[in-house]
Design a protein around this motif. Structure first.
Motif, PDB file in Angstrom:
ATOM      1  N   LEU A  63      -5.212 -59.286  31.094  1.00 49.64           N
ATOM      2  CA  LEU A  63      -6.137 -60.151  31.833  1.00 49.64           C
ATOM      3  C   LEU A  63      -7.511 -59.502  31.931  1.00 49.64           C
ATOM      4  O   LEU A  63      -8.546 -60.173  31.749  1.00 49.64           O
ATOM      5  CB  LEU A  63      -5.613 -60.417  33.244  1.00 49.64           C
ATOM      6  CG  LEU A  63      -4.234 -61.055  33.414  1.00 49.64           C
ATOM      7  CD1 LEU A  63      -3.964 -61.320  34.894  1.00 49.64           C
ATOM      8  CD2 LEU A  63      -4.118 -62.346  32.618  1.00 49.64           C
ATOM      9  N   TYR A  64      -7.507 -58.223  32.216  1.00 51.25           N
ATOM     10  CA  TYR A  64      -8.769 -57.491  32.340  1.00 51.25           C
ATOM     11  C   TYR A  64      -9.571 -57.566  31.036  1.00 51.25           C
ATOM     12  O   TYR A  64     -10.781 -57.800  31.050  1.00 51.25           O
ATOM     13  CB  TYR A  64      -8.476 -56.037  32.697  1.00 51.25           C
ATOM     14  CG  TYR A  64      -9.682 -55.123  32.593  1.00 51.25           C
ATOM     15  CD1 TYR A  64     -10.619 -55.057  33.610  1.00 51.25           C
ATOM     16  CD2 TYR A  64      -9.871 -54.328  31.453  1.00 51.25           C
ATOM     17  CE1 TYR A  64     -11.725 -54.233  33.507  1.00 51.25           C
ATOM     18  CE2 TYR A  64     -10.971 -53.495  31.346  1.00 51.25           C
ATOM     19  CZ  TYR A  64     -11.895 -53.452  32.383  1.00 51.25           C
ATOM     20  OH  TYR A  64     -12.994 -52.632  32.268  1.00 51.25           O
ATOM     21  N   ASN A  65      -8.913 -57.366  29.915  1.00 47.92           N
ATOM     22  CA  ASN A  65      -9.611 -57.366  28.629  1.00 47.92           C
ATOM     23  C   ASN A  65     -10.125 -58.754  28.248  1.00 47.92           C
ATOM     24  O   ASN A  65     -11.200 -58.889  27.662  1.00 47.92           O
ATOM     25  CB  ASN A  65      -8.681 -56.845  27.532  1.00 47.92           C
ATOM     26  CG  ASN A  65      -8.447 -55.356  27.637  1.00 47.92           C
ATOM     27  OD1 ASN A  65      -9.324 -54.604  28.061  1.00 47.92           O
ATOM     28  ND2 ASN A  65      -7.257 -54.897  27.273  1.00 47.92           N
ATOM     29  N   CYS A  66      -9.366 -59.801  28.582  1.00 47.57           N
ATOM     30  CA  CYS A  66      -9.750 -61.162  28.179  1.00 47.57           C
ATOM     31  C   CYS A  66     -10.797 -61.777  29.098  1.00 47.57           C
ATOM     32  O   CYS A  66     -11.708 -62.477  28.642  1.00 47.57           O
ATOM     33  CB  CYS A  66      -8.517 -62.061  28.149  1.00 47.57           C
ATOM     34  SG  CYS A  66      -7.415 -61.768  26.746  1.00 47.57           S
ATOM     35  N   GLY A  67     -10.677 -61.553  30.376  1.00 44.80           N
ATOM     36  CA  GLY A  67     -11.619 -62.159  31.311  1.00 44.80           C
ATOM     37  C   GLY A  67     -11.621 -63.666  31.211  1.00 44.80           C
ATOM     38  O   GLY A  67     -10.567 -64.306  31.068  1.00 44.80           O
ATOM     39  N   ASN A  68     -12.787 -64.256  31.243  1.00 43.87           N
ATOM     40  CA  ASN A  68     -12.894 -65.715  31.227  1.00 43.87           C
ATOM     41  C   ASN A  68     -12.561 -66.323  29.869  1.00 43.87           C
ATOM     42  O   ASN A  68     -12.517 -67.544  29.728  1.00 43.87           O
ATOM     43  CB  ASN A  68     -14.306 -66.160  31.653  1.00 43.87           C
ATOM     44  CG  ASN A  68     -14.358 -67.631  32.022  1.00 43.87           C
ATOM     45  OD1 ASN A  68     -13.507 -68.131  32.740  1.00 43.87           O
ATOM     46  ND2 ASN A  68     -15.377 -68.323  31.511  1.00 43.87           N
ATOM     47  N   GLN A  69     -12.332 -65.494  28.874  1.00 44.79           N
ATOM     48  CA  GLN A  69     -11.921 -66.011  27.558  1.00 44.79           C
ATOM     49  C   GLN A  69     -10.405 -66.071  27.406  1.00 44.79           C
ATOM     50  O   GLN A  69      -9.897 -66.368  26.319  1.00 44.79           O
ATOM     51  CB  GLN A  69     -12.493 -65.120  26.446  1.00 44.79           C
ATOM     52  CG  GLN A  69     -14.023 -65.156  26.385  1.00 44.79           C
ATOM     53  CD  GLN A  69     -14.545 -66.573  26.239  1.00 44.79           C
ATOM     54  OE1 GLN A  69     -14.135 -67.305  25.337  1.00 44.79           O
ATOM     55  NE2 GLN A  69     -15.458 -66.960  27.114  1.00 44.79           N
TER      56      GLN A  69
ATOM     57  N   ALA B  83     -12.332 -58.547  35.750  1.00 45.93           N
ATOM     58  CA  ALA B  83     -12.187 -58.322  34.312  1.00 45.93           C
ATOM     59  C   ALA B  83     -13.373 -57.555  33.731  1.00 45.93           C
ATOM     60  O   ALA B  83     -14.390 -57.333  34.387  1.00 45.93           O
ATOM     61  CB  ALA B  83     -12.027 -59.660  33.604  1.00 45.93           C
ATOM     62  N   ALA B  84     -13.221 -57.178  32.477  1.00 44.18           N
ATOM     63  CA  ALA B  84     -14.270 -56.421  31.791  1.00 44.18           C
ATOM     64  C   ALA B  84     -15.575 -57.200  31.726  1.00 44.18           C
ATOM     65  O   ALA B  84     -16.661 -56.604  31.715  1.00 44.18           O
ATOM     66  CB  ALA B  84     -13.802 -56.047  30.384  1.00 44.18           C
ATOM     67  N   ASP B  85     -15.492 -58.546  31.691  1.00 45.44           N
ATOM     68  CA  ASP B  85     -16.709 -59.362  31.687  1.00 45.44           C
ATOM     69  C   ASP B  85     -17.154 -59.708  33.108  1.00 45.44           C
ATOM     70  O   ASP B  85     -18.000 -60.574  33.307  1.00 45.44           O
ATOM     71  CB  ASP B  85     -16.510 -60.636  30.865  1.00 45.44           C
ATOM     72  CG  ASP B  85     -15.449 -61.571  31.446  1.00 45.44           C
ATOM     73  OD1 ASP B  85     -14.881 -61.257  32.521  1.00 45.44           O
ATOM     74  OD2 ASP B  85     -15.183 -62.626  30.833  1.00 45.44           O
ATOM     75  N   ASP B  86     -16.546 -59.040  34.101  1.00 49.49           N
ATOM     76  CA  ASP B  86     -16.834 -59.184  35.535  1.00 49.49           C
ATOM     77  C   ASP B  86     -16.340 -60.495  36.137  1.00 49.49           C
ATOM     78  O   ASP B  86     -16.639 -60.788  37.293  1.00 49.49           O
ATOM     79  CB  ASP B  86     -18.323 -59.009  35.835  1.00 49.49           C
ATOM     80  CG  ASP B  86     -18.721 -57.537  35.855  1.00 49.49           C
ATOM     81  OD1 ASP B  86     -17.846 -56.690  36.126  1.00 49.49           O
ATOM     82  OD2 ASP B  86     -19.894 -57.240  35.585  1.00 49.49           O
ATOM     83  N   THR B  87     -15.554 -61.262  35.387  1.00 48.95           N
ATOM     84  CA  THR B  87     -14.948 -62.454  35.966  1.00 48.95           C
ATOM     85  C   THR B  87     -13.806 -62.038  36.899  1.00 48.95           C
ATOM     86  O   THR B  87     -12.908 -61.313  36.473  1.00 48.95           O
ATOM     87  CB  THR B  87     -14.380 -63.372  34.867  1.00 48.95           C
ATOM     88  OG1 THR B  87     -15.415 -63.733  33.960  1.00 48.95           O
ATOM     89  CG2 THR B  87     -13.772 -64.631  35.480  1.00 48.95           C
ATOM     90  N   PRO B  88     -13.817 -62.490  38.153  1.00 45.59           N
ATOM     91  CA  PRO B  88     -12.673 -62.199  39.018  1.00 45.59           C
ATOM     92  C   PRO B  88     -11.545 -63.183  38.726  1.00 45.59           C
ATOM     93  O   PRO B  88     -11.732 -64.403  38.768  1.00 45.59           O
ATOM     94  CB  PRO B  88     -13.242 -62.402  40.420  1.00 45.59           C
ATOM     95  CG  PRO B  88     -14.345 -63.397  40.252  1.00 45.59           C
ATOM     96  CD  PRO B  88     -14.901 -63.196  38.867  1.00 45.59           C
ATOM     97  N   LEU B  89     -10.382 -62.666  38.405  1.00 47.84           N
ATOM     98  CA  LEU B  89      -9.217 -63.493  38.110  1.00 47.84           C
ATOM     99  C   LEU B  89      -8.169 -63.245  39.189  1.00 47.84           C
ATOM    100  O   LEU B  89      -7.781 -62.095  39.433  1.00 47.84           O
ATOM    101  CB  LEU B  89      -8.631 -63.144  36.738  1.00 47.84           C
ATOM    102  CG  LEU B  89      -9.561 -63.237  35.525  1.00 47.84           C
ATOM    103  CD1 LEU B  89      -8.828 -62.774  34.276  1.00 47.84           C
ATOM    104  CD2 LEU B  89     -10.090 -64.657  35.356  1.00 47.84           C
ATOM    105  N   THR B  90      -7.718 -64.305  39.839  1.00 52.57           N
ATOM    106  CA  THR B  90      -6.590 -64.153  40.748  1.00 52.57           C
ATOM    107  C   THR B  90      -5.318 -64.427  39.957  1.00 52.57           C
ATOM    108  O   THR B  90      -5.293 -65.293  39.081  1.00 52.57           O
ATOM    109  CB  THR B  90      -6.691 -65.091  41.950  1.00 52.57           C
ATOM    110  OG1 THR B  90      -6.661 -66.450  41.516  1.00 52.57           O
ATOM    111  CG2 THR B  90      -7.961 -64.831  42.730  1.00 52.57           C
TER     112      THR B  90
END
Length: 453
Positions: A443-449, A412-419
């Motif tokens: 998903l990419y835009n939201c990241g861990n949020q 994601a944009a905040d560098d959180t990897p989301l599966t």
């Protein structure tokens, strides 16, 4: 109101001062008396560790999740660092995966067979004079092209090489030297049952997307060994056997079985599984995936047919410690509507892929990448504003008549990897791909949020 409170407070204070002044001096203690000591307060026990703060997530992609182009949408998203589920839409329900199944097949093959496993095609001396037995080893990449030529799988085993080995060994043996090879017996007993899955649409054969699954074939059944989509053989065993017999000088061909303990005359082997994965995952080779599925079944002792896969896969996948409850595997390619694997299983598997556990780094390195390689680099994926995820999505695409799917990892944009795994099923068409891409960009835009609403 506040002024009256202040005035009243002042009257009380004044009264106290006046009261103190009428006896002893203010602040003095009368002689002969001692103040009563105040009790020692009990120390407050503090928790040994403060609880972690609860993340308040306010980034919603609900509008993207309810896009009507997604049909009956099933999905799950996990933070790959923490294992926390961030979004779920009926993700625990096993359902048809389409070609995302090839990731499951690859993981099962790596666990049971290992990355260095090769399919081997052998020739032994037959029990009758002038007879050799060609034993199919399930190699879908074996080719009838001349030695030195390559196919879509790169450098592969060649039938003319096997024929040359056979003739050399035959002529070097005093028992057979100087006698002709008149008959090729073809042994395809490594696989059993139907060579075409009864749940598949037969048009896939003529459309050139998949082949019959047999223990002996050449060029994955393709008419053109270097084209992904190419008409497939109606009789793959017959084609391969005829090519081998011709390379020997024109022997006749019959079906049969190899005698026990027969003298070996030659063998050739396929590329390793590690070398086959780029074609299987990047370009979604159905036939190679189904050949791996049959080998998984054999390795687990479940059998050697389509019917064995439902038993074999949970056994093979046990190495990853992920719950396979409700899983139903009908083929290794994902072509069948009867396959059932949940998004919940996939996001956990992709977490291990992202972490490069065991041999799963081979899966990560061979997944399509948004706008860079494989089926996610096609001209209809992550286009326009969605190009923002260029190089940030590693995922396997899937398509069957009743659905479009995608499963993998987005950084994601905040560098959180989301599966993630998303299935767009039932009443859908090719526009579902755009809706899926939009959802992944969300998903990419939201990241861990990312919020689960």
């Amino acid at each position: 109101m506040r002024r009256r409170e202040v005035i009243a407070g002042g009257i009380v204070v004044a009264s106290l001062v006046i009261g103190l002044g009428s006896g002893a001096a203010a602040g003095s203690i009368p002689s002969g008396t001692m103040p009563t000591p105040s009790p020692t307060p009990t120390p407050r026990v503090l928790p040994s560790a403060s609880p972690a703060p609860i993340a308040i997530r306010m980034c919603s992609i609900e509008a993207l999740s309810t896009d009507p182009r997604l049909g009956s949408m099933h999905a799950r998203v996990m933070n790959a660092n923490t294992g926390e589920i961030l979004l779920d839409r009926d993700g625990a329900t096993p359902n048809r995966t389409a070609s995302v199944m090839k990731v499951v097949t690859s993981a099962a093959a790596l666990a049971t067979l290992g990355p260095d496993y090769r399919f081997t095609t052998r020739v032994v001396r037959g029990s009758e004079p002038g007879t050799v037995v060609l034993i199919g080893g399930g190699d879908p990449t074996l080719t009838d092209l001349p030695t030195g030529d390559t196919t879509i799988f790169g450098s592969v085993a060649h039938l003319d090489d096997l024929a040359a080995q056979t003739l050399s060994a035959w002529n070097a043996d005093p028992e057979t030297s100087g006698t002709p090879i008149t008959t090729v017996v073809v042994d395809t007993s490594r696989y059993s049952g139907p060579d075409w899955n009864p749940t598949w649409n037969l048009k896939e054969l003529s459309d050139g997307t998949t082949s019959k699954v047999t223990a002996l074939m050449v060029n994955t059944g393709r008419a053109d060994a270097n084209t992904n989509t190419s008409p497939r053989d109606e009789d793959p065993v017959g084609r391969a056997a005829s090519a081998f017999a011709s390379a020997l000088g024109g022997a006749s061909v019959v079906s049969g079985a190899a005698p026990s303990g027969a003298v070996s005359l030659g063998e050739v082997s396929s590329p390793t599984i590690a070398e086959m994965l780029p074609q299987i995952l990047l370009y979604s080779d159905n036939t190679a995936a189904d050949a791996l599925a049959f080998e998984i079944a054999i390795a687990t002792g479940a059998g050697n047919s389509f019917d064995a896969l439902a038993t074999a896969y949970p056994v093979a996948l046990n190495a990853y410690g992920i719950d396979t409850t409700g899983m139903n595997v009908v083929d290794g390619s994902g072509l069948s509507d009867s396959n059932a694997v949940s998004p919940a299983f996939l996001v956990q598997l992709f977490r291990q892929v992202w972490q490069r556990q065991a041999n799963l780094s081979l899966v990560l390195d061979n997944l399509p990448v948004a706008r860079q390689k494989g089926s996610l680099a096609y001209s209809d994926r992550f286009i326009g504003d969605n190009a923002i995820v260029d190089g940030r999505v590693w995922a396997k695409t899937g398509w069957i008549d009743s659905g479009y799917t995608l499963g993998g990892i987005v950084q994601a944009a905040d560098d959180t990897p989301l599966t993630f795994a998303i299935y767009a099923l039932d009443d859908v068409d090719s526009s579902a791909k755009q809706a899926i891409d939009n959802w992944v960009v969300g998903l990419y835009n939201c990241g861990n949020q990312l919020a689960n609403w």
